[in-house]
Motif scaffolding. Structure first.
Motif, PDB file in Angstrom:
ATOM      1  N   MET A  38       0.671  -1.255   0.312  1.00 32.43           N
ATOM      2  CA  MET A  38      -0.378  -0.241   0.207  1.00 32.43           C
ATOM      3  C   MET A  38       1.159   1.038   0.001  1.00 32.43           C
ATOM      4  SD  MET A  38      -2.602   1.293   2.913  1.00 32.43           S
ATOM      5  CE  MET A  38      -3.609   0.383   2.719  1.00 32.43           C
ATOM      6  N   ASP A  39       0.375   1.883  -1.074  1.00 25.93           N
ATOM      7  CA  ASP A  39       1.113   2.950  -1.036  1.00 25.93           C
ATOM      8  C   ASP A  39       1.373   4.329  -0.251  1.00 25.93           C
ATOM      9  OD1 ASP A  39      -0.763   4.362  -2.011  1.00 25.93           O
ATOM     10  OD2 ASP A  39       0.243   4.960  -4.762  1.00 25.93           O
ATOM     11  N   GLY A  40       1.709   5.091  -0.053  1.00 26.20           N
ATOM     12  CA  GLY A  40       1.877   6.102   0.866  1.00 26.20           C
ATOM     13  C   GLY A  40       0.989   7.667   1.186  1.00 26.20           C
ATOM     14  N   ILE A  41      -0.361   7.341  -0.617  1.00 21.60           N
ATOM     15  CA  ILE A  41      -1.359   8.510  -0.535  1.00 21.60           C
ATOM     16  C   ILE A  41      -2.159   7.306  -0.032  1.00 21.60           C
ATOM     17  CG2 ILE A  41      -2.579   9.074  -2.233  1.00 21.60           C
ATOM     18  CD1 ILE A  41       0.021  10.682  -2.895  1.00 21.60           C
ATOM     19  N   ASP A  42      -2.551   6.479  -0.022  1.00 21.47           N
ATOM     20  CA  ASP A  42      -3.248   5.207   0.168  1.00 21.47           C
ATOM     21  C   ASP A  42      -3.477   5.242   2.090  1.00 21.47           C
ATOM     22  OD1 ASP A  42      -4.643   4.687  -2.067  1.00 21.47           O
ATOM     23  OD2 ASP A  42      -4.063   3.045  -2.631  1.00 21.47           O
ATOM     24  N   SER A  43      -1.861   5.059   2.630  1.00 21.11           N
ATOM     25  CA  SER A  43      -2.195   4.707   4.220  1.00 21.11           C
ATOM     26  C   SER A  43      -2.398   6.686   5.057  1.00 21.11           C
ATOM     27  CB  SER A  43      -0.497   4.477   3.859  1.00 21.11           C
ATOM     28  OG  SER A  43      -0.224   4.826   5.260  1.00 21.11           O
ATOM     29  N   LEU A  44      -1.886   7.418   3.982  1.00 17.26           N
ATOM     30  CA  LEU A  44      -2.286   9.189   4.470  1.00 17.26           C
ATOM     31  C   LEU A  44      -3.997   8.925   4.109  1.00 17.26           C
ATOM     32  CD1 LEU A  44      -2.087  12.032   5.105  1.00 17.26           C
ATOM     33  CD2 LEU A  44      -2.090  11.882   2.311  1.00 17.26           C
ATOM     34  N   LYS A  45      -4.290   8.267   3.532  1.00 12.15           N
ATOM     35  CA  LYS A  45      -6.023   8.820   3.334  1.00 12.15           C
ATOM     36  C   LYS A  45      -6.774   7.974   5.012  1.00 12.15           C
ATOM     37  CE  LYS A  45      -7.111   9.644  -1.421  1.00 12.15           C
ATOM     38  NZ  LYS A  45      -7.030   8.182  -2.892  1.00 12.15           N
ATOM     39  N   LEU A  46      -5.874   6.381   5.117  1.00 11.24           N
ATOM     40  CA  LEU A  46      -6.687   5.829   6.239  1.00 11.24           C
ATOM     41  C   LEU A  46      -6.516   5.930   7.497  1.00 11.24           C
ATOM     42  CD1 LEU A  46      -6.133   2.647   4.699  1.00 11.24           C
ATOM     43  CD2 LEU A  46      -7.593   3.120   4.561  1.00 11.24           C
ATOM     44  N   ILE A  47      -5.046   6.999   7.679  1.00  7.52           N
ATOM     45  CA  ILE A  47      -5.479   7.345   9.002  1.00  7.52           C
ATOM     46  C   ILE A  47      -5.648   8.639   9.269  1.00  7.52           C
ATOM     47  CG2 ILE A  47      -3.674   8.838   9.896  1.00  7.52           C
ATOM     48  CD1 ILE A  47      -0.866   6.934   8.605  1.00  7.52           C
ATOM     49  N   MET A  48      -6.286   9.400   8.047  1.00  9.80           N
ATOM     50  CA  MET A  48      -6.659  11.162   8.221  1.00  9.80           C
ATOM     51  C   MET A  48      -8.386  10.003   7.829  1.00  9.80           C
ATOM     52  SD  MET A  48      -4.309  13.165   7.969  1.00  9.80           S
ATOM     53  CE  MET A  48      -4.946  14.912   7.739  1.00  9.80           C
ATOM     54  N   ARG A  49      -8.805   9.077   7.845  1.00  6.20           N
ATOM     55  CA  ARG A  49      -9.982   8.782   7.859  1.00  6.20           C
ATOM     56  C   ARG A  49     -10.494   8.803   9.692  1.00  6.20           C
ATOM     57  NH1 ARG A  49     -11.741   4.375   3.655  1.00  6.20           N
ATOM     58  NH2 ARG A  49     -10.594   6.565   2.394  1.00  6.20           N
ATOM     59  N   LEU A  50      -9.011   7.723  10.170  1.00  3.79           N
ATOM     60  CA  LEU A  50      -9.541   8.392  11.193  1.00  3.79           C
ATOM     61  C   LEU A  50      -9.515   8.737  12.658  1.00  3.79           C
ATOM     62  CD1 LEU A  50      -9.032   5.249  13.104  1.00  3.79           C
ATOM     63  CD2 LEU A  50      -6.519   5.299  13.557  1.00  3.79           C
ATOM     64  N   ASN A  51      -7.789   9.379  11.679  1.00  5.11           N
ATOM     65  CA  ASN A  51      -7.267  11.099  12.594  1.00  5.11           C
ATOM     66  C   ASN A  51      -7.362  12.058  11.668  1.00  5.11           C
ATOM     67  OD1 ASN A  51      -7.129  12.890  14.369  1.00  5.11           O
ATOM     68  ND2 ASN A  51      -5.019  11.795  15.279  1.00  5.11           N
ATOM     69  N   PRO A  52      -8.897  13.222  11.636  1.00 10.26           N
ATOM     70  CA  PRO A  52      -8.206  13.968  10.856  1.00 10.26           C
ATOM     71  C   PRO A  52      -7.467  15.132  10.865  1.00 10.26           C
ATOM     72  CG  PRO A  52     -10.476  13.781  10.998  1.00 10.26           C
ATOM     73  CD  PRO A  52     -10.413  13.017  12.280  1.00 10.26           C
ATOM     74  N   GLU A  53      -7.140  14.932  12.575  1.00  6.61           N
ATOM     75  CA  GLU A  53      -6.047  15.726  13.075  1.00  6.61           C
ATOM     76  C   GLU A  53      -5.112  15.324  13.153  1.00  6.61           C
ATOM     77  OE1 GLU A  53      -6.937  18.884  14.721  1.00  6.61           O
ATOM     78  OE2 GLU A  53      -8.554  18.430  13.520  1.00  6.61           O
ATOM     79  N   ALA A  54      -4.593  14.381  11.906  1.00  2.00           N
ATOM     80  CA  ALA A  54      -3.027  13.761  12.728  1.00  2.00           C
ATOM     81  C   ALA A  54      -2.255  14.018  11.574  1.00  2.00           C
ATOM     82  CB  ALA A  54      -3.525  12.438  11.422  1.00  2.00           C
ATOM     83  N   LYS A  55      -0.874  14.218  11.931  1.00  6.25           N
ATOM     84  CA  LYS A  55      -0.486  15.250  11.250  1.00  6.25           C
ATOM     85  C   LYS A  55       0.733  13.956  10.874  1.00  6.25           C
ATOM     86  CE  LYS A  55      -0.983  19.084  13.532  1.00  6.25           C
ATOM     87  NZ  LYS A  55      -2.668  18.872  12.854  1.00  6.25           N
ATOM     88  N   VAL A  56       1.274  14.349   9.241  1.00  7.88           N
ATOM     89  CA  VAL A  56       1.621  12.543   7.963  1.00  7.88           C
ATOM     90  C   VAL A  56       2.431  13.974   7.411  1.00  7.88           C
ATOM     91  CG1 VAL A  56       1.511  12.119   6.746  1.00  7.88           C
ATOM     92  CG2 VAL A  56      -0.320  11.569   8.363  1.00  7.88           C
ATOM     93  N   ILE A  57       3.605  13.519   7.334  1.00  6.95           N
ATOM     94  CA  ILE A  57       4.846  14.931   6.573  1.00  6.95           C
ATOM     95  C   ILE A  57       5.204  13.541   5.536  1.00  6.95           C
ATOM     96  CG2 ILE A  57       7.216  14.726   6.355  1.00  6.95           C
ATOM     97  CD1 ILE A  57       7.323  16.012   9.663  1.00  6.95           C
ATOM     98  N   MET A  58       5.259  13.804   4.034  1.00  5.48           N
ATOM     99  CA  MET A  58       5.232  13.257   3.319  1.00  5.48           C
ATOM    100  C   MET A  58       6.691  12.588   2.728  1.00  5.48           C
ATOM    101  SD  MET A  58       2.136  11.783   2.868  1.00  5.48           S
ATOM    102  CE  MET A  58       2.082  10.858   1.619  1.00  5.48           C
ATOM    103  N   VAL A  59       7.404  12.317   2.524  1.00  8.74           N
ATOM    104  CA  VAL A  59       8.631  12.008   2.295  1.00  8.74           C
ATOM    105  C   VAL A  59       8.610  11.719   0.468  1.00  8.74           C
ATOM    106  CG1 VAL A  59      10.732  10.703   2.789  1.00  8.74           C
ATOM    107  CG2 VAL A  59       9.298  11.787   4.436  1.00  8.74           C
ATOM    108  N   THR A  60       9.250  12.416  -0.449  1.00  4.75           N
ATOM    109  CA  THR A  60       9.111  12.349  -1.963  1.00  4.75           C
ATOM    110  C   THR A  60       9.609  12.122  -2.365  1.00  4.75           C
ATOM    111  OG1 THR A  60       8.863  13.756  -4.076  1.00  4.75           O
ATOM    112  CG2 THR A  60       8.330  14.868  -1.390  1.00  4.75           C
ATOM    113  N   ALA A  61       9.953  11.587  -3.246  1.00  7.74           N
ATOM    114  CA  ALA A  61      11.343  11.304  -4.581  1.00  7.74           C
ATOM    115  C   ALA A  61      11.167  12.689  -5.206  1.00  7.74           C
ATOM    116  CB  ALA A  61      12.074  10.529  -4.954  1.00  7.74           C
ATOM    117  N   ALA A  62      12.238  12.633  -6.500  1.00  2.00           N
ATOM    118  CA  ALA A  62      12.217  13.876  -7.300  1.00  2.00           C
ATOM    119  C   ALA A  62      11.219  13.119  -7.905  1.00  2.00           C
ATOM    120  CB  ALA A  62      13.458  14.015  -7.966  1.00  2.00           C
ATOM    121  N   GLY A  63      10.823  13.752  -8.716  1.00  6.60           N
ATOM    122  CA  GLY A  63       9.039  13.409  -9.757  1.00  6.60           C
ATOM    123  C   GLY A  63       8.293  13.186  -9.549  1.00  6.60           C
TER     124      GLY A  63
END
Length: 123
Positions: A59-84
């Motif tokens: 499961m990629d980070g976007i889908d995981s983020l969506k689940l976490i935000m659904r569970l806790n709309p106040e969650a603080k998630v910092i995305m780590v992104t590669a170039a491009g």
């Protein structure tokens, strides 16, 4: 100081993040290797902040983020992104990500980003 969950399929990235964050007084409450495990660990560790890689197996980070935000709309998630990954990054911010940091990981940027989020949280 924050309790932080690191979600990244790269052992090297996890180690670098852990070293930097611990050196600056934060506690790593867990390390997950994909988005599914990250979501499950989020529930069991209840961290202040999550660092979330975007590209991972299972499961990629976007889908995981969506689940976490659904569970806790106040969650603080910092995305780590590669170039491009600009498109995915914009999608993540739209889906509730607090911030993002780019690889290669830069200590100053990571520390600054975490501190800014903590400040907003009133820590």
């Amino acid at each position: 100081m924050a309790k932080i969950l690191i979600v990244d399929d790269s052992r090297t990235s996890r180690r670098i993040l852990k070293d930097i964050l611990e050196r600056h007084g934060h506690t790593i409450v867990g390390e997950a290797v994909n988005g599914k495990e990250g979501y499950e660990m989020y529930q069991s560790t209840n961290p202040d902040i999550v660092t979330m890689d975007i590209t991972m197996p299972v499961m990629d980070g976007i889908d995981s983020l969506k689940l976490i935000m659904r569970l806790n709309p106040e969650a603080k998630v910092i995305m780590v992104t590669a170039a491009g990954q600009k498109q995915k990054m914009l999608e993540a911010l739209k889906d509730g990500a607090s911030e993002y940091i780019a690889k290669p990981l830069d200590e100053e940027a990571i520390v600054k980003t975490v501190d800014e989020i903590l400040k907003k949280m009133g820590h």
